[in-house]
Design a protein around this motif. Structure first.
Motif, PDB file in Angstrom:
ATOM      1  N   VAL A 132       0.856  -1.188   0.000  1.00  0.00           N
ATOM      2  CA  VAL A 132       0.000   0.000   0.000  1.00  0.00           C
ATOM      3  C   VAL A 132       0.888   1.233   0.000  1.00  0.00           C
ATOM      4  CG1 VAL A 132      -1.844   1.221   1.222  1.00  0.00           C
ATOM      5  CG2 VAL A 132      -1.719  -1.283   1.333  1.00  0.00           C
ATOM      6  N   ASP A 133       0.594   2.212  -0.888  1.00  0.00           N
ATOM      7  CA  ASP A 133       1.461   3.399  -0.945  1.00  0.00           C
ATOM      8  C   ASP A 133       1.283   4.251   0.307  1.00  0.00           C
ATOM      9  OD1 ASP A 133      -0.418   5.781  -1.409  1.00  0.00           O
ATOM     10  OD2 ASP A 133      -1.010   4.485  -3.059  1.00  0.00           O
ATOM     11  N   GLU A 134       2.294   5.061   0.590  1.00  0.00           N
ATOM     12  CA  GLU A 134       2.376   5.787   1.854  1.00  0.00           C
ATOM     13  C   GLU A 134       1.188   6.722   2.070  1.00  0.00           C
ATOM     14  OE1 GLU A 134       3.693   6.642   5.542  1.00  0.00           O
ATOM     15  OE2 GLU A 134       4.461   5.109   4.169  1.00  0.00           O
ATOM     16  N   GLU A 135       0.743   7.378   1.022  1.00  0.00           N
ATOM     17  CA  GLU A 135      -0.377   8.313   1.162  1.00  0.00           C
ATOM     18  C   GLU A 135      -1.647   7.577   1.584  1.00  0.00           C
ATOM     19  OE1 GLU A 135      -2.866  11.486  -1.606  1.00  0.00           O
ATOM     20  OE2 GLU A 135      -0.785  11.004  -2.104  1.00  0.00           O
ATOM     21  N   GLU A 136      -1.889   6.415   0.989  1.00  0.00           N
ATOM     22  CA  GLU A 136      -3.069   5.629   1.352  1.00  0.00           C
ATOM     23  C   GLU A 136      -2.939   5.086   2.769  1.00  0.00           C
ATOM     24  OE1 GLU A 136      -5.779   1.866  -0.250  1.00  0.00           O
ATOM     25  OE2 GLU A 136      -4.010   2.516  -1.387  1.00  0.00           O
ATOM     26  N   VAL A 137      -1.713   4.715   3.146  1.00  0.00           N
ATOM     27  CA  VAL A 137      -1.488   4.220   4.510  1.00  0.00           C
ATOM     28  C   VAL A 137      -1.888   5.283   5.525  1.00  0.00           C
ATOM     29  CG1 VAL A 137       0.294   3.626   6.209  1.00  0.00           C
ATOM     30  CG2 VAL A 137       0.300   2.542   3.962  1.00  0.00           C
ATOM     31  N   GLU A 138      -1.487   6.524   5.290  1.00  0.00           N
ATOM     32  CA  GLU A 138      -1.813   7.600   6.227  1.00  0.00           C
ATOM     33  C   GLU A 138      -3.318   7.791   6.360  1.00  0.00           C
ATOM     34  OE1 GLU A 138       0.282   9.107   8.306  1.00  0.00           O
ATOM     35  OE2 GLU A 138       1.718   7.685   7.470  1.00  0.00           O
ATOM     36  N   LEU A 139      -4.039   7.677   5.244  1.00  0.00           N
ATOM     37  CA  LEU A 139      -5.491   7.820   5.291  1.00  0.00           C
ATOM     38  C   LEU A 139      -6.136   6.664   6.051  1.00  0.00           C
ATOM     39  CD1 LEU A 139      -6.249   9.005   1.640  1.00  0.00           C
ATOM     40  CD2 LEU A 139      -6.471  10.347   3.726  1.00  0.00           C
ATOM     41  N   LEU A 140      -5.636   5.445   5.811  1.00  0.00           N
ATOM     42  CA  LEU A 140      -6.192   4.270   6.481  1.00  0.00           C
ATOM     43  C   LEU A 140      -5.913   4.301   7.986  1.00  0.00           C
ATOM     44  CD1 LEU A 140      -5.245   1.565   3.834  1.00  0.00           C
ATOM     45  CD2 LEU A 140      -7.563   2.289   4.435  1.00  0.00           C
ATOM     46  N   VAL A 141      -4.725   4.730   8.350  1.00  0.00           N
ATOM     47  CA  VAL A 141      -4.381   4.828   9.775  1.00  0.00           C
ATOM     48  C   VAL A 141      -5.241   5.890  10.451  1.00  0.00           C
ATOM     49  CG1 VAL A 141      -2.576   5.483  11.426  1.00  0.00           C
ATOM     50  CG2 VAL A 141      -2.033   3.948   9.520  1.00  0.00           C
ATOM     51  N   ALA A 142      -5.407   7.032   9.792  1.00  0.00           N
ATOM     52  CA  ALA A 142      -6.245   8.098  10.356  1.00  0.00           C
ATOM     53  C   ALA A 142      -7.677   7.610  10.549  1.00  0.00           C
ATOM     54  CB  ALA A 142      -6.220   9.323   9.443  1.00  0.00           C
ATOM     55  N   ALA A 143      -8.167   6.842   9.579  1.00  0.00           N
ATOM     56  CA  ALA A 143      -9.520   6.305   9.680  1.00  0.00           C
ATOM     57  C   ALA A 143      -9.643   5.353  10.859  1.00  0.00           C
ATOM     58  CB  ALA A 143      -9.885   5.588   8.380  1.00  0.00           C
ATOM     59  N   ARG A 144      -8.636   4.529  11.047  1.00  0.00           N
ATOM     60  CA  ARG A 144      -8.672   3.590  12.168  1.00  0.00           C
ATOM     61  C   ARG A 144      -8.648   4.331  13.506  1.00  0.00           C
ATOM     62  NH1 ARG A 144      -5.194  -1.688  11.386  1.00  0.00           N
ATOM     63  NH2 ARG A 144      -6.584  -1.626   9.588  1.00  0.00           N
ATOM     64  N   MET A 145      -7.880   5.396  13.584  1.00  0.00           N
ATOM     65  CA  MET A 145      -7.829   6.176  14.814  1.00  0.00           C
ATOM     66  C   MET A 145      -9.167   6.874  15.083  1.00  0.00           C
ATOM     67  SD  MET A 145      -4.869   5.518  16.081  1.00  0.00           S
ATOM     68  CE  MET A 145      -5.066   3.878  15.304  1.00  0.00           C
ATOM     69  N   ASP A 146      -9.886   7.233  14.017  1.00  0.00           N
ATOM     70  CA  ASP A 146     -11.194   7.863  14.187  1.00  0.00           C
ATOM     71  C   ASP A 146     -12.165   6.946  14.915  1.00  0.00           C
ATOM     72  OD1 ASP A 146     -10.457  10.198  12.913  1.00  0.00           O
ATOM     73  OD2 ASP A 146     -11.292   9.632  10.964  1.00  0.00           O
ATOM     74  N   ARG A 147     -12.000   5.647  14.752  1.00  0.00           N
ATOM     75  CA  ARG A 147     -12.926   4.695  15.383  1.00  0.00           C
ATOM     76  C   ARG A 147     -12.880   4.774  16.907  1.00  0.00           C
ATOM     77  NH1 ARG A 147     -11.215  -0.939  13.339  1.00  0.00           N
ATOM     78  NH2 ARG A 147     -12.898  -1.583  14.749  1.00  0.00           N
ATOM     79  N   LYS A 148     -11.782   5.268  17.451  1.00  0.00           N
ATOM     80  CA  LYS A 148     -11.633   5.313  18.909  1.00  0.00           C
ATOM     81  C   LYS A 148     -12.634   6.250  19.571  1.00  0.00           C
ATOM     82  CE  LYS A 148      -6.697   4.216  18.937  1.00  0.00           C
ATOM     83  NZ  LYS A 148      -5.371   4.627  19.395  1.00  0.00           N
ATOM     84  N   ALA A 149     -13.305   7.088  18.780  1.00  0.00           N
ATOM     85  CA  ALA A 149     -14.313   7.988  19.332  1.00  0.00           C
ATOM     86  C   ALA A 149     -15.396   7.195  20.055  1.00  0.00           C
ATOM     87  CB  ALA A 149     -14.932   8.833  18.222  1.00  0.00           C
TER      88      ALA A 149
END
Length: 273
Positions: A132-149
């Motif tokens: 997975v390219d780095e830009e997509e990784v950052e988006l996926l990680v950010a999305a996963r962190m959003d779930r912590k809400a």
């Protein structure tokens, strides 16, 4: 032509936001460079969003909302754009998860995303195939962190996580990544609405050998079960099937270490690093 292909292949919500952004910009008589200057972004950054070459971040949307005085129109898209950050097979589950009264997961390969640190989540993508390219990784990680809400949401959600011992012993990213991940699990276990349990390898045979699962209770108290593997997922809603899986989960929970024993177990693993 390349931009057109990129736009056509972008998720529908991203395409819609691009159109919604362009209309008030043009109505205000602003070029992309001029809008970018008002937002403290470059004109090329605005162009990338309008051509769907890059999805907008929350910060970009807030800046555009303020610069165009859009009356909440642009900011209202954040909720829907966040869903596009998740893999397609996962988007429906995320909506249910964030509204659930309770979430109960049994994890056999990885720590539940709700309890992952950002570093652990990012390290997982080092092993992704295809890469997975780095830009997509950052988006996926950010999305996963959003779930912590979900953990801090009002009304509070009850979260139960059962982790196979092998999940904890797999040193994703190495000791420097796992140490804070262990600390994160211990901190989560201290919350009044979170229970963390470990299924030790010493339980040679137990009810969870058929694989991982996540149980959800919706706001109207409807029980559902989510099953996922190899980029595919199934949402089980038939009451008889859900009943079997719910009883299986209850048995798994009874066979795992208790909450206090589990915290001690995780502390011991952390001490071995």
């Amino acid at each position: 032509m390349a931009q057109s292909k990129k736009k056509d292949s972008a998720p529908p919500t991203v395409q819609y936001f691009a159109a919604v952004l362009r209309l008030p910009r043009e109505r205000a008589g602003l070029t992309q460079d001029e809008l970018g200057a008002l937002m403290n972004y470059t004109g090329s950054a605005v162009s990338a969003v309008e051509t769907c070459a890059k999805p907008p971040t929350d910060e970009f949307i807030d800046a555009a909302e303020k610069a165009l005085d859009a009356g909440g129109l642009l900011r209202s898209a954040i909720k829907y754009l966040k869903l596009e950050r998740y893999p397609a097979h996962f988007q429906g589950f995320v909506q249910l998860e964030q509204e659930a009264l309770s979430v109960s997961s049994y994890c056999t390969h990885l720590i539940d995303g709700l309890l992952q640190t950002k570093e652990y989540a990012r390290a997982l993508f080092d092993y992704a195939f295809p890469p997975v390219d780095e830009e997509e990784v950052e988006l996926l990680v950010a999305a996963r962190m959003d779930r912590k809400a979900l953990l801090d949401r009002k009304p509070v959600a009850v979260v139960s996580v059962i982790l196979e011992e092998g999940v904890l012993r797999r040193l994703i990213g190495g000791p420097d990544i796992m140490r804070p991940q262990y600390e994160r699990l211990i901190a989560c276990a201290a919350r009044s609405n979170v229970v963390v349990q470990v299924m030790p390898m010493s339980r040679a045979g137990h009810a969870g050998l058929a694989g991982p699962m996540t149980l959800l209770e919706t706001p109207d108290e409807t029980p559902l079960v989510y099953l996922e593997g190899q980029g595919k997922s199934i949402l089980v809603s038939k009451s008889d099937e859900v009943g079997v899986l719910a009883r299986r989960y209850a048995m798994i929970r009874s066979q795992a270490l208790g909450p206090e024993e589990s915290v001690v177990f995780i502390e011991q693993l952390m001490g071995e690093l």
